[in-house]
Structure formats: structure tokens, C-alpha cells
Motif scaffolding. Structure first.
Motif, PDB file in Angstrom:
ATOM      1  N   PHE A 121      14.101 -13.187 -23.270  1.00  0.00           N
ATOM      2  CA  PHE A 121      14.697 -13.219 -21.936  1.00  0.00           C
ATOM      3  C   PHE A 121      13.751 -13.869 -20.928  1.00  0.00           C
ATOM      4  O   PHE A 121      14.144 -14.711 -20.115  1.00  0.00           O
ATOM      5  N   ARG A 122      12.485 -13.487 -21.034  1.00  0.00           N
ATOM      6  CA  ARG A 122      11.483 -14.004 -20.090  1.00  0.00           C
ATOM      7  C   ARG A 122      11.331 -15.522 -20.228  1.00  0.00           C
ATOM      8  O   ARG A 122      11.113 -16.233 -19.244  1.00  0.00           O
ATOM      9  N   ALA A 123      11.467 -16.000 -21.468  1.00  0.00           N
ATOM     10  CA  ALA A 123      11.361 -17.446 -21.682  1.00  0.00           C
ATOM     11  C   ALA A 123      12.520 -18.179 -20.984  1.00  0.00           C
ATOM     12  O   ALA A 123      12.364 -19.289 -20.489  1.00  0.00           O
ATOM     13  N   ARG A 124      13.682 -17.525 -20.961  1.00  0.00           N
ATOM     14  CA  ARG A 124      14.868 -18.136 -20.354  1.00  0.00           C
ATOM     15  C   ARG A 124      14.934 -17.935 -18.850  1.00  0.00           C
ATOM     16  O   ARG A 124      15.375 -18.786 -18.103  1.00  0.00           O
ATOM     17  N   ARG A 125      14.559 -16.731 -18.408  1.00  0.00           N
ATOM     18  CA  ARG A 125      14.690 -16.391 -16.994  1.00  0.00           C
ATOM     19  C   ARG A 125      13.385 -15.820 -16.444  1.00  0.00           C
ATOM     20  O   ARG A 125      13.292 -14.630 -16.125  1.00  0.00           O
ATOM     21  N   PRO A 126      12.368 -16.673 -16.334  1.00  0.00           N
ATOM     22  CA  PRO A 126      11.045 -16.175 -15.910  1.00  0.00           C
ATOM     23  C   PRO A 126      11.042 -15.602 -14.494  1.00  0.00           C
ATOM     24  O   PRO A 126      10.149 -14.837 -14.142  1.00  0.00           O
ATOM     25  N   GLN A 127      12.063 -15.952 -13.709  1.00  0.00           N
ATOM     26  CA  GLN A 127      12.064 -15.478 -12.311  1.00  0.00           C
ATOM     27  C   GLN A 127      12.443 -14.004 -12.178  1.00  0.00           C
ATOM     28  O   GLN A 127      12.166 -13.385 -11.152  1.00  0.00           O
ATOM     29  N   VAL A 128      13.061 -13.400 -13.229  1.00  0.00           N
ATOM     30  CA  VAL A 128      13.435 -11.977 -13.140  1.00  0.00           C
ATOM     31  C   VAL A 128      12.181 -11.125 -13.337  1.00  0.00           C
ATOM     32  O   VAL A 128      11.548 -11.173 -14.386  1.00  0.00           O
ATOM     33  N   ARG A 129      11.817 -10.358 -12.309  1.00  0.00           N
ATOM     34  CA  ARG A 129      10.551  -9.622 -12.368  1.00  0.00           C
ATOM     35  C   ARG A 129      10.629  -8.362 -13.223  1.00  0.00           C
ATOM     36  O   ARG A 129       9.698  -7.998 -13.900  1.00  0.00           O
ATOM     37  N   ARG A 130      11.758  -7.694 -13.123  1.00  0.00           N
ATOM     38  CA  ARG A 130      11.886  -6.426 -13.865  1.00  0.00           C
ATOM     39  C   ARG A 130      13.236  -6.401 -14.586  1.00  0.00           C
ATOM     40  O   ARG A 130      14.224  -5.879 -14.049  1.00  0.00           O
ATOM     41  N   PRO A 131      13.285  -6.972 -15.798  1.00  0.00           N
ATOM     42  CA  PRO A 131      14.562  -7.023 -16.528  1.00  0.00           C
ATOM     43  C   PRO A 131      15.111  -5.626 -16.842  1.00  0.00           C
ATOM     44  O   PRO A 131      14.353  -4.660 -16.888  1.00  0.00           O
ATOM     45  N   HIS A 132      16.418  -5.588 -17.060  1.00  0.00           N
ATOM     46  CA  HIS A 132      17.085  -4.310 -17.322  1.00  0.00           C
ATOM     47  C   HIS A 132      17.445  -4.156 -18.788  1.00  0.00           C
ATOM     48  O   HIS A 132      17.874  -5.107 -19.450  1.00  0.00           O
ATOM     49  N   LEU A 133      17.322  -2.925 -19.233  1.00  0.00           N
ATOM     50  CA  LEU A 133      17.785  -2.515 -20.557  1.00  0.00           C
ATOM     51  C   LEU A 133      18.979  -1.615 -20.277  1.00  0.00           C
ATOM     52  O   LEU A 133      18.855  -0.635 -19.559  1.00  0.00           O
ATOM     53  N   LEU A 134      20.118  -1.960 -20.846  1.00  0.00           N
ATOM     54  CA  LEU A 134      21.336  -1.213 -20.544  1.00  0.00           C
ATOM     55  C   LEU A 134      21.728  -0.416 -21.782  1.00  0.00           C
ATOM     56  O   LEU A 134      21.917  -1.004 -22.861  1.00  0.00           O
ATOM     57  N   THR A 169      32.383   0.543 -19.091  1.00  0.00           N
ATOM     58  CA  THR A 169      31.271   0.924 -18.203  1.00  0.00           C
ATOM     59  C   THR A 169      30.064   0.017 -18.422  1.00  0.00           C
ATOM     60  O   THR A 169      29.450  -0.454 -17.462  1.00  0.00           O
ATOM     61  N   LEU A 170      29.746  -0.223 -19.676  1.00  0.00           N
ATOM     62  CA  LEU A 170      28.579  -1.067 -19.940  1.00  0.00           C
ATOM     63  C   LEU A 170      28.810  -2.466 -19.378  1.00  0.00           C
ATOM     64  O   LEU A 170      27.922  -3.042 -18.741  1.00  0.00           O
ATOM     65  N   SER A 171      30.010  -3.000 -19.586  1.00  0.00           N
ATOM     66  CA  SER A 171      30.226  -4.376 -19.139  1.00  0.00           C
ATOM     67  C   SER A 171      30.190  -4.468 -17.613  1.00  0.00           C
ATOM     68  O   SER A 171      29.723  -5.460 -17.055  1.00  0.00           O
ATOM     69  N   GLN A 172      30.639  -3.404 -16.939  1.00  0.00           N
ATOM     70  CA  GLN A 172      30.572  -3.401 -15.471  1.00  0.00           C
ATOM     71  C   GLN A 172      29.129  -3.348 -14.958  1.00  0.00           C
ATOM     72  O   GLN A 172      28.861  -3.719 -13.813  1.00  0.00           O
ATOM     73  N   CYS A 173      28.244  -2.843 -15.789  1.00  0.00           N
ATOM     74  CA  CYS A 173      26.847  -2.673 -15.337  1.00  0.00           C
ATOM     75  C   CYS A 173      25.971  -3.894 -15.636  1.00  0.00           C
ATOM     76  O   CYS A 173      24.782  -3.892 -15.297  1.00  0.00           O
ATOM     77  N   ILE A 174      26.534  -4.902 -16.306  1.00  0.00           N
ATOM     78  CA  ILE A 174      25.711  -6.081 -16.621  1.00  0.00           C
ATOM     79  C   ILE A 174      25.445  -6.877 -15.350  1.00  0.00           C
ATOM     80  O   ILE A 174      26.361  -7.163 -14.581  1.00  0.00           O
ATOM     81  N   GLU A 175      24.181  -7.193 -15.134  1.00  0.00           N
ATOM     82  CA  GLU A 175      23.784  -7.980 -13.959  1.00  0.00           C
ATOM     83  C   GLU A 175      22.929  -9.148 -14.434  1.00  0.00           C
ATOM     84  O   GLU A 175      22.624  -9.255 -15.628  1.00  0.00           O
ATOM     85  N   ALA A 176      22.502  -9.951 -13.496  1.00  0.00           N
ATOM     86  CA  ALA A 176      21.658 -11.099 -13.854  1.00  0.00           C
ATOM     87  C   ALA A 176      20.347 -10.640 -14.496  1.00  0.00           C
ATOM     88  O   ALA A 176      19.734 -11.361 -15.270  1.00  0.00           O
ATOM     89  N   GLU A 177      19.921  -9.413 -14.161  1.00  0.00           N
ATOM     90  CA  GLU A 177      18.660  -8.882 -14.690  1.00  0.00           C
ATOM     91  C   GLU A 177      18.811  -8.262 -16.075  1.00  0.00           C
ATOM     92  O   GLU A 177      17.824  -7.874 -16.696  1.00  0.00           O
ATOM     93  N   THR A 178      20.053  -8.121 -16.555  1.00  0.00           N
ATOM     94  CA  THR A 178      20.260  -7.414 -17.832  1.00  0.00           C
ATOM     95  C   THR A 178      19.817  -8.274 -19.007  1.00  0.00           C
ATOM     96  O   THR A 178      20.380  -9.338 -19.250  1.00  0.00           O
ATOM     97  N   MET A 179      18.816  -7.803 -19.729  1.00  0.00           N
ATOM     98  CA  MET A 179      18.328  -8.588 -20.863  1.00  0.00           C
ATOM     99  C   MET A 179      18.879  -8.087 -22.191  1.00  0.00           C
ATOM    100  O   MET A 179      18.926  -8.809 -23.161  1.00  0.00           O
ATOM    101  N   MET A 180      19.300  -6.806 -22.236  1.00  0.00           N
ATOM    102  CA  MET A 180      19.598  -6.212 -23.537  1.00  0.00           C
ATOM    103  C   MET A 180      20.539  -5.028 -23.414  1.00  0.00           C
ATOM    104  O   MET A 180      20.458  -4.270 -22.453  1.00  0.00           O
ATOM    105  N   ILE A 181      21.418  -4.901 -24.413  1.00  0.00           N
ATOM    106  CA  ILE A 181      22.233  -3.688 -24.576  1.00  0.00           C
ATOM    107  C   ILE A 181      21.849  -3.090 -25.929  1.00  0.00           C
ATOM    108  O   ILE A 181      21.670  -3.821 -26.901  1.00  0.00           O
ATOM    109  N   VAL A 182      21.699  -1.775 -25.952  1.00  0.00           N
ATOM    110  CA  VAL A 182      21.422  -1.093 -27.219  1.00  0.00           C
ATOM    111  C   VAL A 182      22.611  -0.205 -27.551  1.00  0.00           C
ATOM    112  O   VAL A 182      23.144   0.478 -26.674  1.00  0.00           O
ATOM    113  N   ALA A 183      23.057  -0.232 -28.802  1.00  0.00           N
ATOM    114  CA  ALA A 183      24.127   0.660 -29.243  1.00  0.00           C
ATOM    115  C   ALA A 183      23.704   1.284 -30.563  1.00  0.00           C
ATOM    116  O   ALA A 183      22.776   0.800 -31.221  1.00  0.00           O
ATOM    117  N   SER A 184      24.366   2.363 -30.955  1.00  0.00           N
ATOM    118  CA  SER A 184      23.937   3.107 -32.142  1.00  0.00           C
ATOM    119  C   SER A 184      24.989   3.097 -33.247  1.00  0.00           C
ATOM    120  O   SER A 184      26.185   3.063 -32.977  1.00  0.00           O
TER     121      SER A 184
END
Ligand SMILES: *Cc1c(COP(=O)(O)O)cnc(C)c1O
Length: 407
Positions: A121-134, A169-184
Motif C-alpha cells: 500500500f505504501r508503495a502505491r500511496r506514500p502520501q497516506v500517513r496512517r493506513p487503515h486496517l478494516l 458495513t465493511l464496504s461502507q467503511c472503506i476510505e482512501a486510507e483503507t489498505m486491507m480487509i481481514v476476514a476469517s
């Protein structure tokens, strides 16, 4: 430096060594308070497929007890790891570009997956300071630990009424800062496989890394799908799934200390590498977090996989699913209890609207059962494994008695 005396009560190294027969006695005495896991009275953490499987694991383990599986002078262990990865990829939908790494457990697999996603994610979007894990609220806390270690923000969202991750709910929470979704697959608390196919579609559309935590189901589900229907798809073949973790020391029935982290595409795997050369020994390369990996654990996993083969795993999976059904039927028959959601594999959780289920758990515990529980919602919880065939009837009888007492 001043030498200091150890505080009273702190154990020190004995001045003289003791012979093995004395140590064996001492160890046996230490062990006397441990659970006797061969009898199916534990509801968690025991993956025992019988004396024959254990014996194979033990022999293979002791053959490689001194070897470090990550040291280059042991090509045997490298070969075994390659085989374990190949076998895992073939069981878990890996295409021609898929690859993976052997780790020492599910936690290490999770931490590495988050780190790879972060670096990608950082390689693609270096400007995002604090990426999100959803994540849905049912994922393992190790993803919180990963976020804390890497300075990421973790956003934990409510699951649906079916105890699965809510795609909406998960899809509504995706933002430009979202780097990853984890599911089980499945979640540890509820045993339900999250809707991976739907999440995969969203992950593709929104360019978010989807990681599947299949620590529990990874080596069980592939052997169930072929015999019984109805296990939702969750593996690397699902479009959008970028990485997947599966524990060999759970339903792979290996000795403790071995898991796999798989990637659908080798390009994503490159983010896992770490290199450093500014120290006296020159270039140091690592693919993992832990350095040394127990050679014994790798050899035991390799031996158990080849000992059981597809037919062995399939019959163990059938036994587990049949046992799961006996627990579910028994729980249903007792009355006043309800199973939470729909267990897809062998993890079940059940609660009650009529009485205090934790009090039932306490009474079960007093009767010698090691009870696992959920706090919210209050429930008793268990992972059914082959060892439970000796215990299922006694468990259900005791459960019926305990419930009767509180009803
Ligand atoms: C067991 C488990 C883990 C952690 O794995 P370890 O092998 O204990 O490090 C992570 N996620 C899930 C869903 C698990 O069941």
C-alpha cells in the motif's frame, strides 16, 4: 558492576546437574496439574488425531530436533518447507503465480500478512500517513497487535446478525486510507466463514488487500468440501483474496510451531522480504519475524501430512463433522440453549436466553471439563476435534444436568 543476590524465591540454575531419571520424575510431577488432553475434556487448543499420528510427529520431530529450519546448511528442511507450501497451495486454491512461507504459527502469519499489505500500500500511496486496517469484530486480536506494532489504524466493525462479517458495513467503511480487509474462515468465536466471495469482489473494486485468516479452517475445510456440501468458498482461488494464513498445528495435526502464509500472487510475496547489510557480517536476509524455526516442527508437519495423505485427512474431517453434528443435536435436545449462527466447520458457540450460561460453564468446569467461553454475547464455545468422540456423550449428559440445575 556490583553483583546482586537474587531475591528470595527466585529460581537459580542448580549447582550440579541431575540425571534424566530424576528429571523425568520431576517433569511428570510438574505435569500432574496439566489437562489430560487425550480424553476430550478440553474445548480448545488440542488437536489430537490419535497415537499413531502423534508417534509419527514425535519421531520426525526428534530426528530434526537440533536443526534450524531457516539455516542454509539443511537443504532437507528447505525441501520439506517447499513441499508443505506446494501441498498447501494445492489444497487452498493457489494458481500458477501463488507462493508462500512457513511460519511458526498463526500469529506470525498474520503479522507478516499485515506487513506485506502495508508495504504494498505504501508503495502505491506514500502520501497516506496512517493506513487503515478494516476488520469485522470477530477477527483474532493479533490484527490489533499488528496495527499497534506498525502504527496503523485498526477499524473494527460490527458483524451481522448471522455472526458473519457484514459486507455492507465493511464496504461502507472503506476510505482512501483503507489498505486491507481481514476476514476469517472460520472466525474463532463463532465458527462461521465470512462471506469471502462478496468481500473479494469489493476488495477488487476498491483496490484493497483482502487477507483470509484460515488458521482454523485451512486444513479442515478442503477435506470437508470434497465429502459434504455447503462450505462457503474462502481460498486463494476467490478473486480478491491476496493472502491466506492456515495453521498446520491445528487441523493439519502437526506438532506445535508451524503455520503457512500463502499469497495468490508472487509479486505480493516480495513485500515480505527484509534485507540489511550495514553490519559486520554483510547481507542479512529474512522472510519472517522469528529467526530460528524449529526443524522438528517442520519435519513433523511434513511427516504427518505424508502419513495421513488425502484419505487420512478426509476421514478425520468426516469424523470431526459427524462429531460436530452430534454436539449440535445434543445441545438442541437439551432445551433452553441456542447455537450462535451457523457453524460452518467444527467451532460452535451456544448461549441461553433463559439462564446464566457462564454459571453452567462454571459447573461444567467443576465437573472436570475445560470450558472455553465467549464474553459478548455470553456463550460457551468449543472446537470439535477427533479426540472428542470419546467424550461427546459424557459432555452432553453433564451439560444436560448442569442446565437442569439452572433452569
Ligand atoms: C489460532 C489462531 C490464530 C493464532 O495462531 P497461533 O498459531 O496461535 O499463533 C489466529 N487466528 C485464528 C482465527 C486462530 O484460530
Amino acid at each position: 558492576m556490583m553483583s546482586s543476590l537474587p531475591p528470595p524465591g527466585r529460581k537459580t540454575l542448580p549447582a550440579r546437574g541431575r540425571p534424566w531419571n530424576e528429571l523425568h520424575e520431576a517433569l511428570s510431577a510438574l505435569r500432574s496439574a496439566d489437562t489430560d488432553w487425550r480424553h476430550g475434556r478440553d474445548s480448545l487448543e488440542v488437536y489430537y488425531a490419535g497415537e499413531d499420528v502423534l508417534d509419527v510427529a514425535r519421531r520426525a520431530y526428534t530426528m530434526f530436533i537440533s536443526e534450524n529450519a531457516r539455516a542454509p546448511q539443511f537443504p532437507s528442511l528447505q525441501r520439506m518447507q517447499d513441499d508443505l507450501i506446494d501441498i498447501s497451495l494445492s489444497l487452498l486454491g493457489g494458481g500458477p503465480r501463488a507462493c508462500g512461507t512457513i511460519t511458526c504459527g498463526g500469529a506470525e502469519s498474520a503479522l507478516l500478512a499485515v506487513r506485506s499489505a502495508y508495504r504494498s500500500f505504501r508503495a502505491r500511496r506514500p502520501q497516506v500517513r496512517r493506513p487503515h486496517l478494516l476488520v469485522p469484530s470477530s477477527v483474532h486480536p493479533v490484527y490489533e497487535q499488528a496495527a499497534e506494532m506498525m502504527g496503523l489504524e485498526l477499524i473494527r466493525v460490527a458483524i451481522g446478525g448471522d455472526y458473519r462479517a457484514s459486507v455492507q458495513t465493511l464496504s461502507q467503511c472503506i476510505e482512501a486510507e483503507t489498505m486491507m480487509i481481514v476476514a476469517s474462515a472460520p472466525s474463532l468465536p463463532f465458527g462461521a466463514i465470512d462471506p469471502i466471495e462478496a468481500l473479494g469482489r469489493i476488495a477488487c473494486e476498491r483496490e484493497v488487500w483482502l487477507h483470509v485468516d484460515a488458521c482454523i479452517g485451512g486444513f479442515l475445510a478442503p477435506h470437508v468440501t470434497r465429502s459434504a456440501a455447503g462450505v462457503p468458498r474462502f481460498d486463494l482461488a476467490v478473486p480478491g483474496v491476496r493472502s491466506l494464513a492456515a495453521d498446520l498445528h491445528k487441523f493439519g495435526y502437526a506438532a506445535n510451531g508451524v503455520s503457512v502464509l500463502l499469497y495468490a500472487d508472487a509479486d505480493d510475496h516480495t513485500h515480505q522480504a527484509f534485507e540489511y547489510d550495514q553490519w559486520p557480517k554483510g547481507l542479512w536476509r529474512s522472510q519472517t519475524l522469528s529467526g530460528t524455526l524449529a526443524g522438528g516442527a517442520v519435519a513433523a508437519a511434513w511427516a504427518v501430512m505424508h502419513y495421513l495423505g488425502e484419505s487420512g485427512y478426509r476421514s478425520l474431517a468426516q469424523r470431526v463433522m459427524h462429531l460436530r453434528d452430534r454436539y449440535l443435536e445434543g445441545i438442541d435436545r437439551i432445551g433452553g440453549l441456542h447455537v450462535l449462527g451457523q457453524p460452518d466447520l467444527s467451532v460452535i458457540a451456544f448461549g441461553s436466553d433463559e439462564f446464566d450460561i457462564h454459571a453452567v460453564g462454571d459447573t461444567m468446569q467443576a465437573r472436570g471439563w475445560h470450558i472455553s467461553r465467549l464474553s459478548t454475547p455470553a456463550a460457551l464455545h468449543m472446537t470439535v476435534t477427533p479426540v472428542h468422540d470419546q467424550a461427546v456423550e459424557a459432555y452432553l449428559d453433564d451439560l444436560a444436568r448442569c442446565v437442569h440445575q439452572y433452569r
